[in-house]
Scaffold this motif. Structure first.
Motif, PDB file in Angstrom:
ATOM      1  N   ARG B  99      -5.798  -3.154  -1.665  1.00 46.57           N
ATOM      2  CA  ARG B  99      -6.527  -2.086  -2.377  1.00 46.57           C
ATOM      3  C   ARG B  99      -5.561  -0.973  -2.806  1.00 46.57           C
ATOM      4  NH1 ARG B  99     -10.788  -2.173   0.615  1.00 46.57           N
ATOM      5  NH2 ARG B  99     -12.338  -2.933  -0.852  1.00 46.57           N
ATOM      6  N   GLU B 100      -4.655  -0.606  -1.908  1.00 43.49           N
ATOM      7  CA  GLU B 100      -3.678   0.445  -2.247  1.00 43.49           C
ATOM      8  C   GLU B 100      -2.768   0.006  -3.389  1.00 43.49           C
ATOM      9  OE1 GLU B 100      -3.271   2.441   2.223  1.00 43.49           O
ATOM     10  OE2 GLU B 100      -1.897   0.871   1.572  1.00 43.49           O
ATOM     11  N   ARG B 103      -4.628   0.390  -6.647  1.00 39.86           N
ATOM     12  CA  ARG B 103      -4.719   1.819  -6.993  1.00 39.86           C
ATOM     13  C   ARG B 103      -3.382   2.304  -7.549  1.00 39.86           C
ATOM     14  NH1 ARG B 103      -7.065   3.624  -1.469  1.00 39.86           N
ATOM     15  NH2 ARG B 103      -9.241   3.086  -1.718  1.00 39.86           N
ATOM     16  N   PHE B 104      -2.327   1.882  -6.896  1.00 41.80           N
ATOM     17  CA  PHE B 104      -0.980   2.290  -7.322  1.00 41.80           C
ATOM     18  C   PHE B 104      -0.708   1.810  -8.747  1.00 41.80           C
ATOM     19  CE2 PHE B 104       3.622   0.892  -7.257  1.00 41.80           C
ATOM     20  CZ  PHE B 104       4.139   2.158  -7.495  1.00 41.80           C
ATOM     21  N   VAL B 105      -1.035   0.541  -9.005  1.00 47.47           N
ATOM     22  CA  VAL B 105      -0.803  -0.013 -10.350  1.00 47.47           C
ATOM     23  C   VAL B 105      -1.675   0.718 -11.376  1.00 47.47           C
ATOM     24  CG1 VAL B 105      -0.986  -2.110 -11.752  1.00 47.47           C
ATOM     25  CG2 VAL B 105      -0.066  -2.240  -9.456  1.00 47.47           C
ATOM     26  N   ASP B 107      -2.617   3.787 -11.256  1.00 48.04           N
ATOM     27  CA  ASP B 107      -1.966   5.077 -11.499  1.00 48.04           C
ATOM     28  C   ASP B 107      -0.752   4.923 -12.411  1.00 48.04           C
ATOM     29  OD1 ASP B 107      -3.760   6.473  -9.978  1.00 48.04           O
ATOM     30  OD2 ASP B 107      -2.529   6.478  -8.158  1.00 48.04           O
ATOM     31  N   LEU B 108       0.012   3.845 -12.173  1.00 47.71           N
ATOM     32  CA  LEU B 108       1.204   3.630 -12.998  1.00 47.71           C
ATOM     33  C   LEU B 108       0.831   3.433 -14.463  1.00 47.71           C
ATOM     34  CD1 LEU B 108       3.533   1.169 -11.007  1.00 47.71           C
ATOM     35  CD2 LEU B 108       3.755   3.614 -11.268  1.00 47.71           C
ATOM     36  N   ARG B 113      -8.679   8.081 -11.809  1.00 53.28           N
ATOM     37  CA  ARG B 113      -8.984   7.666 -10.457  1.00 53.28           C
ATOM     38  C   ARG B 113     -10.267   6.829 -10.409  1.00 53.28           C
ATOM     39  NH1 ARG B 113      -6.942   9.771  -6.099  1.00 53.28           N
ATOM     40  NH2 ARG B 113      -5.070   9.193  -7.181  1.00 53.28           N
ATOM     41  N   GLU B 121     -12.098  -2.484  -7.196  1.00 51.10           N
ATOM     42  CA  GLU B 121     -13.208  -3.121  -6.468  1.00 51.10           C
ATOM     43  C   GLU B 121     -13.668  -4.385  -7.194  1.00 51.10           C
ATOM     44  OE1 GLU B 121     -13.961  -2.429  -3.422  1.00 51.10           O
ATOM     45  OE2 GLU B 121     -12.536  -0.774  -3.522  1.00 51.10           O
TER      46      GLU B 121
END
Lengths: 588, 261
Positions: B99-100, B103-105, B107-108, B113, B121
């Motif tokens: 999941r992290e 989220r990181f990708v 953001d990149l 958000r 999800e």
């Protein structure tokens, strides 16, 4: 073909257990020799020199032990301090106990690697060779390097003891036999411990924790000299320490039997000595045999390979816990999304990977050790002799806090070496994810810079604040020192990150290979030169102002401008020079 | 199938040289929106090198790689924004959870958000990773890591998707899921560039196929076009395997079979 039929198989010579063990051990030898033969000439020469030095060290310890023990046994000394021979007779038991415990602990890591992480177990177990041979070879491989180290320190001392006490000739081979037997027993127990631990935790995680603990322990040991108050070592403490040594020689400990047996054989008490040595050897062999058979069965039955899933499963993260992960300071929220994402990711990975943690915790320990020393010495206040001029007393007082700035920067310097110096390298094979994403070079470098800068500035700032409180220096000095710390670290982070980019290695398997050594050394050297120069620029003017009885604030302003310009130039210019390299990282 | 007239992935005279070795030699092709393009070749033929130049991981010695009309070298941000990439080895941050990572990708790639959370999800559910979403990636099996890599490539809903051996090590169910996703994406107008060793996948899924050998693109076209151009055998029954072996040289395979007899 029905089930009862068997394929005609020609077994190419039935191989005995020891034949196979020898083959497996020989393979390691071949790898070792081949590694030496293929090494560069420079490395070969270094290895030969290292071996010669080791041999020299062995001889030196033997000679030193012989002389020391001979001196302790001398009748002249006995006249002054009494008979020390009962203490000397404890030495073998002490060495055997130390060796056993040392081997038990060090074999754990080696066996974890050999049984679970080397990746050759399945290959070996699938081969038509006895399983016992595989395990015997693995255990022997685990023993050899650590046993060699133990022998390096233990043999010269024990032989020195024998020579100085003129022990019987049988004493010498028995030393080696007992050390070998105890090493086998320790490794056997260690193999079982490894299996039990891996049953509960994943092998890789155990290796990470071991590495972390090992690094922290060795660092703590290296600093115990700073913490220990040797100057105030009382006779009472000395006798307590000797009492502890005597405790090792208890009658119920098989390790003590070995020591006592050896001394008795040396003295010619054949029955008592021989009996104790024999019992120890038999017991050690039984322990090794039982451990070998048990570990073999546990591994083959799958018990030791299958992780126990009964431990509590981590609860899925709720909305609240997820939010906690993303609670970040306001300053970070103001950074662009990509920079923030990289920063958060890096800090998360650094925190979770214990291999990184050991490198990060080191400066913290160092900080605590030196803060403790300062506190113990009454805050390092330079009160002078009372007859110094007022300006001199004031200057000395401020200098002591300026010295703390240097210490805070030193603590930060160690952290920066890891965070900035390996900022890019730590990406390793995962770098493709950043490189294939729409992240500009500028943002990538900025993110890596902040990942290193913010924690270092925070750590050094907290350290400075703590020492300021301990030293009770004037607030003006603290108010000047805090921006100095921030600016100094800014320049240092730029230098370290620059060398981290030029020496980046993304193809590492072992984190210790993250940075090319030449680049790491140059980075450390450059920042080591940078620090005194910047400190001179920052603190030279205020110290000079005090010396010439000018207002300190003027000196501080001049220092801030000079040092600030220099630090900011070091933060930006080197990075700008190497930014082109970032685009090409990982293309070799 | 909806095919766009504009190529979303394009290479023009792409060359990559490592010292004396020519890894990729003058490779030119186009992949259009709504198209699945299979990229085949023996080991060491230059497939991964070509892919790395398309996704901006490797600087070409000469030639141009474009994604969505943007030159990967000159306008890397634009090109990378519309591209998704799944490498042959899914090296993902082992200490992040699935999941992290998503989220990181997100953001990149500049997603908000809310968008990132929703996509993460959705993708975790799609790839059956919801349960494992909070476990660190180093505890995932190879197949789970492969699925996570694909989910990461899909977070920003790319217009072009480049996949290097995406089905290696996957169970039949996961492999089928990936094939369905790729088909759906192409139907929605995305360009799919797929390198594979599994000729059956290429034959059944790809609209056009390119075959590379010793760094040179030796054939490009639909199955029909490849059949027509092949000298392997006459007739319509000729398989992609026959075409591939006839183009890349199958003598060594016969030799291996002889040894194993």
């Amino acid at each position: 073909m029905n089930a009862a039929q068997e394929l005609p198989v020609t077994v190419l010579g039935q191989q005995s257990l020891w034949e196979v063990v020898w083959k497996l051990m020989h393979l390691r030898l071949v790898i070792l020799v081949s590694g030496f033969r293929r090494a560069k000439l420079r490395n070969k020469i270094m290895m030969i020199i290292l071996w010669l030095l080791l041999l020299g060290f062995l001889g030196f310890i033997f000679f030193l032990s012989f002389l020391a023990l001979h001196f302790l046994n001398s009748p002249e000394l006995t006249l002054y301090i009494g008979d020390v021979s009962p203490w000397l007779e404890v030495v073998p038991a002490l060495i055997f106990s130390g060796a056993f415990l040392g081997l038990l602990l060090t074999s754990f890591g080696v066996l974890l690697q050999a049984l679970y992480l080397a990746g050759d177990m399945e290959f070996l177990l699938a081969a038509p060779i006895p399983i016992r041979a595989v395990f015997t070879a693995k255990l022997l491989q685990a023993i050899l390097p650590n046993f060699g180290l133990v022998c390096l320190f233990a043999l010269p001392v024990l032989y020195g003891l024998g020579a100085s006490n003129r022990y019987n000739f049988l004493y010498y081979p028995l030393v080696l036999i007992l050390l070998t037997a105890l090493a086998l027993a320790a490794t056997g127990i260690s193999s079982l411990l490894v299996m039990v631990v891996v049953r509960i935790f994943p092998a890789r995680r155990v290796a990470e924790v071991l590495g972390f603990l090992g690094a922290i322990l060795s660092f703590l040991c290296s600093q115990t000299g700073q913490l220990a108050n040797i100057n105030h070592f009382s006779p009472n403490q000395a006798s307590q320490a000797l009492g502890l040594v005597k405790m090792v020689n208890t009658s119920w400990s098989p390790l003590a039997w070995a020591g006592r047996g050896l001394v008795n054989v040396g003295k010619g008490n054949w029955l008592e000595g021989g009996g104790l040595v024999l019992v120890t050897v038999i017991l050690a062999s039984l322990v090794f045999g039982a451990a070998l058979v048990t570990s073999e069965r546990l591994f083959y039955s799958g018990w030791a390979s299958l992780q126990n899933k009964s431990r509590k499963k981590k609860a899925p993260r709720t909305a609240q816990t997820r939010a906690q992960t993303y609670i970040i300071p306001v300053a970070e929220r103001r950074t662009p999304g990509t920079i923030r994402a990289i920063m958060m990711k890096d800090w998360l990975v650094l925190r979770r990977d214990l291999r990184n943690m050991s490198q990060l915790v080191t400066p913290l320990i160092l900080g605590v050790v030196y803060a403790f020393m300062l506190l113990r010495n009454g805050g390092g206040r330079a009160d002078g002799l009372g007859d110094a001029p007022a300006w001199m007393a004031g200057m000395l007082k401020n200098l002591s806090l300026y010295f703390s700035v240097g210490l805070a920067l030193f603590v930060g310097w160690m952290l920066l070496g890891r965070l900035a110096g390996m900022g890019f390298s730590q990406e390793g094979k995962n770098y493709w994810l950043l490189k294939s994403a729409p992240v500009s070079i500028g943002r990538l470098v900025a993110a890596k810079y902040l990942v290193a800068y913010l924690p270092t500035a925070l750590l050094s700032g907290v350290f400075l604040l703590a020492t300021w409180m301990i030293q009770r220096a004037p607030i003006s000095t603290l108010l000047y020192s805090l921006p100095v710390i921030g600016l100094c670290i800014a320049g240092n982070a730029g230098i370290n990150l620059t060398f981290g980019i030029t020496g980046a290695n993304l193809a590492w398997e072992d984190p210790r290979q993250m940075q090319k050594s030449a680049s790491g050394c140059l980075g450390a050297l450059a920042s080591f030169i940078y620090l005194p120069v910047s400190l001179l620029l920052f603190f030279g003017p205020p110290v000079a102002a005090m010396a010439f009885e000018l207002p300190e604030i003027i000196g501080q302003m001049v220092g801030l401008v000079l040092g600030g310009v220099f630090s900011l130039a070091c933060a930006v210019v080197p990075l700008w020079l190497v930014s082109g390299r970032v685009a090409r990282l990982g293309e070799k | 199938m909806m095919t766009s007239p504009l190529p979303l992935i394009e290479t023009q005279h792409l060359v990559k040289r490592y010292g004396d070795k020519l890894a990729v030699d003058d490779v030119s092709f186009s992949v259009y929106g709504g198209e699945i393009f299979g990229f085949l070749g023996p080991n060491g033929a230059g497939k991964t090198t070509t892919i790395k130049m398309i996704v901006g991981l490797l600087q070409p010695t000469s030639g141009i790689a474009k994604v969505g009309g943007y030159d990967v070298q000159k306008q890397p941000m634009q090109a990378k924004s519309i591209n998704g990439y799944v490498p042959d080895e899914s090296n993902l941050y082992p200490k992040l959870t699935g999941r992290e990572l998503l989220r990181f990708v997100g953001d990149l790639y500049g997603l908000s958000r809310q968008q990132t959370e929703r996509r993460a999800e959705e993708l975790l559910r799609l790839f059956d990773l919801t349960q494992a979403g909070d476990d660190t990636i180093d505890s995932y099996s190879h197949g789970m890591q492969q699925k996570t890599a694909l989910a990461a490539a899909l977070v920003h809903d790319p217009k072009a998707l480049v996949l290097d051996e995406p089905t290696v090590g996957l169970d039949p169910k996961s492999a089928r899921l990936i094939k369905d996703i790729l088909r759906q994406m192409s139907e929605r107008g995305a360009a799919i560039f797929l390198s594979t060793h599994i000729l059956e996948i290429a034959e059944r899924m790809c609209d056009r196929i390119g075959i590379i050998n010793q760094g040179r693109l030796i054939a490009v076209g639909s199955m029909e076009e490849l059949r027509r151009g092949s000298s392997a055998a006459a007739g319509a029954e000729i398989s992609l395997e026959d075409i591939f072996l006839s183009l890349t040289g199958g003598a060594e395979y016969a030799e291996i079979a002889e040894v194993l007899k």
